[in-house]
Design a protein around this motif. Structure first.
Motif, PDB file in Angstrom:
ATOM      1  N   GLY A  13       0.814  -1.155   0.258  1.00  0.00           N
ATOM      2  CA  GLY A  13       0.017  -0.043   0.182  1.00  0.00           C
ATOM      3  C   GLY A  13       0.742   1.251   0.079  1.00  0.00           C
ATOM      4  O   GLY A  13       0.526   2.415  -0.657  1.00  0.00           O
ATOM      5  N   PHE A  14       1.996   1.198   0.715  1.00  0.00           N
ATOM      6  CA  PHE A  14       2.806   2.454   0.737  1.00  0.00           C
ATOM      7  C   PHE A  14       3.402   2.619  -0.512  1.00  0.00           C
ATOM      8  O   PHE A  14       3.493   3.772  -1.000  1.00  0.00           O
ATOM      9  CB  PHE A  14       3.973   2.077   1.793  1.00  0.00           C
ATOM     10  CG  PHE A  14       4.546   3.434   2.208  1.00  0.00           C
ATOM     11  CD1 PHE A  14       4.228   4.241   2.944  1.00  0.00           C
ATOM     12  CD2 PHE A  14       6.162   3.322   1.485  1.00  0.00           C
ATOM     13  CE1 PHE A  14       5.051   5.736   3.044  1.00  0.00           C
ATOM     14  CE2 PHE A  14       6.868   4.587   1.724  1.00  0.00           C
ATOM     15  CZ  PHE A  14       6.365   5.529   2.693  1.00  0.00           C
ATOM     16  N   GLY A  15       3.694   1.800  -1.244  1.00  0.00           N
ATOM     17  CA  GLY A  15       4.465   1.821  -2.597  1.00  0.00           C
ATOM     18  C   GLY A  15       3.232   2.346  -3.612  1.00  0.00           C
ATOM     19  O   GLY A  15       3.918   2.918  -4.539  1.00  0.00           O
ATOM     20  N   VAL A  16       2.031   1.976  -3.309  1.00  0.00           N
ATOM     21  CA  VAL A  16       1.110   2.613  -4.295  1.00  0.00           C
ATOM     22  C   VAL A  16       0.913   4.031  -4.042  1.00  0.00           C
ATOM     23  O   VAL A  16       0.652   4.619  -5.157  1.00  0.00           O
ATOM     24  CB  VAL A  16      -0.390   1.745  -4.010  1.00  0.00           C
ATOM     25  CG1 VAL A  16      -1.406   2.285  -4.600  1.00  0.00           C
ATOM     26  CG2 VAL A  16      -0.257   0.241  -4.413  1.00  0.00           C
ATOM     27  N   VAL A  17       0.902   4.426  -3.108  1.00  0.00           N
ATOM     28  CA  VAL A  17       0.698   5.804  -2.857  1.00  0.00           C
ATOM     29  C   VAL A  17       2.084   6.836  -3.047  1.00  0.00           C
ATOM     30  O   VAL A  17       1.959   7.898  -3.619  1.00  0.00           O
ATOM     31  CB  VAL A  17       0.549   6.083  -1.188  1.00  0.00           C
ATOM     32  CG1 VAL A  17       0.539   7.430  -0.683  1.00  0.00           C
ATOM     33  CG2 VAL A  17      -0.870   5.374  -0.787  1.00  0.00           C
ATOM     34  N   ILE A  18       3.175   6.427  -2.917  1.00  0.00           N
ATOM     35  CA  ILE A  18       4.633   6.919  -3.022  1.00  0.00           C
ATOM     36  C   ILE A  18       4.413   7.654  -4.358  1.00  0.00           C
ATOM     37  O   ILE A  18       4.858   8.970  -4.359  1.00  0.00           O
ATOM     38  CB  ILE A  18       5.667   6.389  -2.785  1.00  0.00           C
ATOM     39  CG1 ILE A  18       5.973   6.032  -1.147  1.00  0.00           C
ATOM     40  CG2 ILE A  18       7.049   7.166  -3.209  1.00  0.00           C
ATOM     41  CD1 ILE A  18       5.806   7.184  -0.326  1.00  0.00           C
ATOM     42  N   PRO A  19       4.421   7.164  -5.480  1.00  0.00           N
ATOM     43  CA  PRO A  19       4.583   8.045  -6.744  1.00  0.00           C
ATOM     44  C   PRO A  19       3.250   8.808  -6.864  1.00  0.00           C
ATOM     45  O   PRO A  19       3.576   9.818  -7.829  1.00  0.00           O
ATOM     46  CB  PRO A  19       4.616   6.785  -7.833  1.00  0.00           C
ATOM     47  CG  PRO A  19       3.879   5.647  -7.228  1.00  0.00           C
ATOM     48  CD  PRO A  19       4.170   5.656  -5.442  1.00  0.00           C
ATOM     49  N   VAL A  20       2.354   8.478  -6.430  1.00  0.00           N
ATOM     50  CA  VAL A  20       1.064   9.453  -6.509  1.00  0.00           C
ATOM     51  C   VAL A  20       0.786  10.627  -5.716  1.00  0.00           C
ATOM     52  O   VAL A  20       0.284  11.693  -6.151  1.00  0.00           O
ATOM     53  CB  VAL A  20      -0.162   8.596  -6.655  1.00  0.00           C
ATOM     54  CG1 VAL A  20      -1.319   9.420  -6.614  1.00  0.00           C
ATOM     55  CG2 VAL A  20      -0.209   7.438  -7.518  1.00  0.00           C
ATOM     56  N   GLY A  27       6.818  -6.139  -1.394  1.00  0.00           N
ATOM     57  CA  GLY A  27       5.525  -5.167  -1.486  1.00  0.00           C
ATOM     58  C   GLY A  27       5.988  -3.805  -2.102  1.00  0.00           C
ATOM     59  O   GLY A  27       5.156  -3.335  -2.875  1.00  0.00           O
ATOM     60  N   GLY A  28       7.153  -3.278  -1.730  1.00  0.00           N
ATOM     61  CA  GLY A  28       7.407  -2.093  -2.289  1.00  0.00           C
ATOM     62  C   GLY A  28       7.667  -2.134  -3.781  1.00  0.00           C
ATOM     63  O   GLY A  28       7.505  -1.174  -4.644  1.00  0.00           O
ATOM     64  N   MET A  29       8.141  -3.305  -4.646  1.00  0.00           N
ATOM     65  CA  MET A  29       8.431  -3.485  -5.795  1.00  0.00           C
ATOM     66  C   MET A  29       6.977  -3.608  -6.372  1.00  0.00           C
ATOM     67  O   MET A  29       6.855  -2.938  -7.671  1.00  0.00           O
ATOM     68  CB  MET A  29       9.169  -4.597  -6.155  1.00  0.00           C
ATOM     69  CG  MET A  29      10.705  -4.573  -5.806  1.00  0.00           C
ATOM     70  SD  MET A  29      11.630  -6.104  -6.185  1.00  0.00           S
ATOM     71  CE  MET A  29      11.300  -7.101  -5.023  1.00  0.00           C
ATOM     72  N   ALA A  30       5.955  -4.328  -5.769  1.00  0.00           N
ATOM     73  CA  ALA A  30       4.668  -4.471  -6.601  1.00  0.00           C
ATOM     74  C   ALA A  30       4.016  -3.127  -6.481  1.00  0.00           C
ATOM     75  O   ALA A  30       2.993  -2.974  -7.300  1.00  0.00           O
ATOM     76  CB  ALA A  30       4.047  -5.381  -5.907  1.00  0.00           C
ATOM     77  N   GLY A  31       3.957  -2.293  -5.499  1.00  0.00           N
ATOM     78  CA  GLY A  31       3.176  -1.042  -5.266  1.00  0.00           C
ATOM     79  C   GLY A  31       3.129  -0.074  -6.131  1.00  0.00           C
ATOM     80  O   GLY A  31       2.266   0.389  -6.860  1.00  0.00           O
ATOM     81  N   PRO A  32       4.325   0.485  -6.582  1.00  0.00           N
ATOM     82  CA  PRO A  32       4.201   1.515  -7.710  1.00  0.00           C
ATOM     83  C   PRO A  32       3.643   1.134  -8.871  1.00  0.00           C
ATOM     84  O   PRO A  32       2.863   2.028  -9.527  1.00  0.00           O
ATOM     85  CB  PRO A  32       5.741   1.780  -7.912  1.00  0.00           C
ATOM     86  CG  PRO A  32       6.444   1.231  -6.871  1.00  0.00           C
ATOM     87  CD  PRO A  32       5.739   0.254  -6.311  1.00  0.00           C
ATOM     88  N   GLY A  33       3.599   0.039  -9.473  1.00  0.00           N
ATOM     89  CA  GLY A  33       3.123  -0.289 -10.674  1.00  0.00           C
ATOM     90  C   GLY A  33       1.510  -0.272 -10.465  1.00  0.00           C
ATOM     91  O   GLY A  33       0.597   0.100 -11.332  1.00  0.00           O
ATOM     92  N   ILE A  34       0.968  -0.801  -9.279  1.00  0.00           N
ATOM     93  CA  ILE A  34      -0.310  -0.844  -9.099  1.00  0.00           C
ATOM     94  C   ILE A  34      -0.843   0.630  -8.907  1.00  0.00           C
ATOM     95  O   ILE A  34      -2.022   1.224  -9.282  1.00  0.00           O
ATOM     96  CB  ILE A  34      -0.862  -1.650  -7.941  1.00  0.00           C
ATOM     97  CG1 ILE A  34      -0.401  -3.117  -8.206  1.00  0.00           C
ATOM     98  CG2 ILE A  34      -2.282  -1.375  -7.548  1.00  0.00           C
ATOM     99  CD1 ILE A  34      -0.607  -4.016  -6.713  1.00  0.00           C
ATOM    100  N   GLY A  35      -0.217   1.576  -8.184  1.00  0.00           N
ATOM    101  CA  GLY A  35      -0.298   2.568  -8.017  1.00  0.00           C
ATOM    102  C   GLY A  35      -0.586   3.587  -9.071  1.00  0.00           C
ATOM    103  O   GLY A  35      -1.326   4.442  -9.253  1.00  0.00           O
TER     104      GLY A  35
END
Length: 402
Positions: A33-40, A154-162
């Motif tokens: 979830g953290f990785g999803v939010v960071i780039p956005v 989790g951090g690797m998967a998050g940004p793509g989903i974000g």
């Protein structure tokens, strides 16, 4: 060859504790979830018609509140128990993140991200305390490595989903983050061992903080964590994206590619690193890894090709696997089980490095050069390596003074 394999790789019958595996799963959902939010997050904050200073303030608010809250979290964990404080911390981050997605103005976003930092401190300290408490000393390196692999994956998967969710709405990633945290919190509440109700003997057997802070293993672990926060989470993350664009003249997307490849390498290296830390020792791991990291950090600003940069980042990922596992294992040896206050101090050193590091390195970059900026991290990494020489050669868990 067989002896080498048995020394550094898991053998049949050597299994991690159940709570360690569960904490690794929780770490995955938290970082996903953290990785999803960071780039956005920067783009979302800019949508409120504010400047880049305000964007930076939102990013810093989370880390700053983590730093401020962490020293107090140790006492909360000692009184309330790891499992309870972990669930409450994750709940605070879940609620605050969901509300960020509903925010009507910039001040609301700033305050809510700050609140999330407090919850994050509660989660990280309680999780590490529980991890060290439920793991046998001879498996601490492996346990920390497994736990950190959950964060990395989790951090690797998050940004793509974000990126996909951002196409739908800039607010959607925050709701997704909140949902992953709810899952993480439920996993913790349902599956983690119920260790909140502690015998009074636990408190009596807990090593006093004044004894822990005099232990060279604890001092080495804190210095290492500060250098790690400054170098890896601060200087590397803050300056390499700029270096890729301004010195290598590549597009920003290659920064993400380089970091992703290095993260995969680091994840693969965590298992052997944990085994090395447990079998060979915390002391040689800290001395060797932090010295190697200092050399690599100084080499990065002189790179003039993207492939060479990726090679150096992958090498840094390997040594980072040792830098992440050895200090935490040394902390557990010095602090003993069920002792949250030393864990809180240890965590605060990393946060302090991650906050101050980018500021100092950025100022050095503006005033001097790239090598000077990266040297600020290299000096600290080398200092951590040299202080590791003061650690005892025979590494045994500490016990309370009688």
């Amino acid at each position: 060859m067989t002896a080498l394999r048995s020394r550094f790789f898991p053998q049949k019958g050597e299994r991690l504790e159940r709570d360690v595996i569960i904490l690794g799963v929780i770490a995955f959902f938290v970082m996903l979830g953290f990785g999803v939010v960071i780039p956005v997050l920067p783009v979302y904050v800019r949508s409120f018609d504010v400047g880049f200073l305000e964007v930076g303030a939102v990013v810093s608010a989370f880390a700053l509140m983590r730093l401020i809250a962490t020293p107090f979290v140790g006492r909360l964990v000692d009184r309330g128990g790891e499992r309870t404080i972990l669930a409450i911390g994750i709940g605070i981050v879940a609620v605050s993140s969901g509300l960020v997605g509903l925010a009507a103005n910039y001040p609301q976003v700033l305050l809510l991200r700050g609140a999330g930092g407090i919850g994050s401190a509660m989660f990280s300290v309680s999780a590490m305390t529980l991890l060290l408490a439920t793991t046998a000393p001879e498996r601490r390196g492996r346990a920390v490595g497994f736990y950190q692999s959950g964060f990395l994956i989790g951090g690797m998967a998050g940004p793509g989903i974000g990126g996909i969710l951002a196409v739908i709405s800039l607010r959607a990633p925050f709701f997704f983050y909140s949902a992953t945290l709810v899952i993480a919190g439920l996993v913790g509440l349902v599956l983690l061992s119920r260790v909140d109700a502690r015998p009074s003997a636990d408190a009596a057997a807990r090593i006093p903080m004044r004894q822990v802070v005099r232990d060279s293993r604890f001092i080495a672990a804190c210095l290492a964590n500060f250098a790690q926060g400054w170098g890896s989470m601060g200087v590397r993350s803050a300056l390499i994206p700029v270096l890729v664009v301004e010195l290598l003249h590549e597009t920003a997307v290659w920064t993400g590619v380089a970091f992703a490849i290095a993260a995969v390498v680091q994840t693969i290296a965590l298992g052997p690193a944990g085994r090395f830390v447990d079998r060979v020792g915390r002391r040689p791991a800290i001395i060797g890894a932090f010295a190697a990291a200092a050399v690599l950090m100084m080499a990065i600003p002189f790179v003039r090709s993207l492939p060479l940069l990726i090679v150096l980042l992958c090498a840094y990922g390997v040594v980072a696997a040792f830098m992440g596992t050895a200090p935490a294992a040394a902390l557990g040896d010095a602090a003993g089980p069920r002792n949250a206050r030393p864990v809180a101090v240890f965590s605060a050193f990393s946060d302090a490095g991650a906050i101050v590091g980018p500021l100092v390195a950025g100022a050095l970059l503006d005033a001097v050069s790239y090598p000077a900026a990266f040297a600020s991290a290299a000096v600290l990494l080398l200092a951590a390596s040299l202080f590791g020489l003061r650690m005892p050669r025979q590494e045994r868990p500490a016990t309370a003074s009688q």
